[in-house]
Design a protein around this motif. Sequence first.
Motif: not given
Length: 492
Positions: A20-24, A29-31, A66-68, A220-223
């Motif tokens: 997973l990667e997520f742009d805050r 970036r969280y991976a 969000r990842v949570e 994943l993106t916030e929206r």
Amino acid sequence: MSLLQLFDPSLLGRADTPALEFDRADVSRYACTFGELEARSNRLAHVLRARGLGRGDRLAFFLGNRVEIIDLWLAGVKLGLILVPINVLYRERELRHILTDSAPAAVVSARELAAFIPAGVPIWDVDQLSADAAAQLADRFVTACVADTPVSLVYTSGTTGASKGAVLTHGNFAANAIAIVNAWRITSADRFLCTLPLFHVHGLGNGVHAWLASGCHMRLTERFEHAKAAAWFEDYRPTLFFGVPAMFVRLLDLPPERAQAIGRVLRLAVSGSAPLPPEVHEKFRERYGSVILERYGMTETLMNVANPYDGERRPGTVGLPLPHVQVKILDEAGGPVSDGTPGELWVRGANVCAGYWRRPDATAAAWRDGWFRTGDIGSRAPDGYIRLHGRRSDLVISGGFNIYPREIEELILEQPGVREAAVVGAPDPVRGEVLIAFLVAGAEFDEGALRARLATQLASFKLPRAFIRLDAIPRTALGKIQKHLLPAWKPS
Ligand code: MCA
Ligand code: AMP
């Protein structure tokens, strides 16, 4: 089968693989790997247990992507909890109903959203939960779940303003994930761009579950954000994208060369949640060289019908029933219709939810002999392709979010000076439909006050684009509003 059985080949079997990667929002970036997701959710499960949660307890979440949310979902799956996702755009009226009806132990939310939550339900701050989790051991604790164990209550927009919680089980979600992973050939080699909100089953039950079941990689993106979408595609190079029609309309803005380059990598684009106009299907094919696969689902049933992966993806249709899903089309009298004749779609299969939460009346009304009544009107071509024609009720779908006009009409009628109100959907080139309110009101009516009140009570996508005052609302001799006789609305 429990969802954990479906996810374990990824969570345990591919522990060292990037997941997973997520742009805050702060652009960092969280991976993480599947093994890290396993550990994060185990730690959180310990925190939730220590706070007294166990099998069958409800826990709501009111959060943007969000990842949570993934941690909460996996921890809930492991503990046998019933998670209640809430649309982050909902405001006081919608939140109050869902929280009263589902009676969760708490609602997990973020500092900037807490003010929208009506008093009475404990709010657990998502960052505090994460901080508590960081101090826990990462060993796994599991409560045994089977196919019939409920895992979520997902609220559908209600015809009378009171939305109902669809009781979705481990077996429902597992059947859905297995069906789409197989039908759409999703493998661990895929790269899935997820811009859908995770509080609806499109993003959660199709997106997150197909990712976890296949062991592919997800960004994943916030929206979904129109201005950033092209850069996400170019940077991440997804092979897989799921969207609502409004997203595909936005993506048509890209210059042809950039779209072609994205289309060369994109193996599969799937559209659902609202009708995809055939011209958008065609323009997307021209621009991206990619033929959108349109499918049809509902919160209560997850996915029912889809165009084929191999074979014709026919514009204006939702395709053929997915394997293990049965579909029949009946007339008003309950008899089968002939090919080409519209009727109501009924479905049966392991994908169909267990009923409505604490609503035996609504459950009895929607099920007959094991078949679920969808409320959608459709017809079947001689070669089996199903076309949707609309709904039995006056549901409006804006940007893929469902709205029952009655809910807004009820609120408008509470406003001083308003004597009559009728809310309808009007065509919109991007969102499919937007709401327009017609009303009959006296001199004391204040449109600004009405707009302000609706904005505090309802999600932004339910706010009428225009308020049009009439001398009278057209009605039948029996007093029923004739919405089709209301004047056409044109944007100014
Ligand atoms: C929109 N907004 C959001 C989100 N989406 N805010 C937070 N999170 C979101 N996900 C807000 C914006 O802040 C803005 O609020 C307003 O909505 C419009 O935003 P805009 O950028 O102009 O949006 P757009 O370009 O028109 O696109 C809207 C959208 C959105 C991104 C396509 O409609 C969307 O995410 N739709 C997905 C719906 C969905 O997942 N449905 C599945 C239901 P403000 O106006 O206050 O500034 S499940 C289902 O139907 C069944 C099972 C099925 O078949 O899938
Ligand atoms: P929801 O209540 O949010 O689960 O929305 C489900 C409804 O969205 C269905 O009952 C349909 O009316 C509509 N829907 C979903 N997919 C499609 C599609 N591909 N075309 C037309 N309508 C759709």
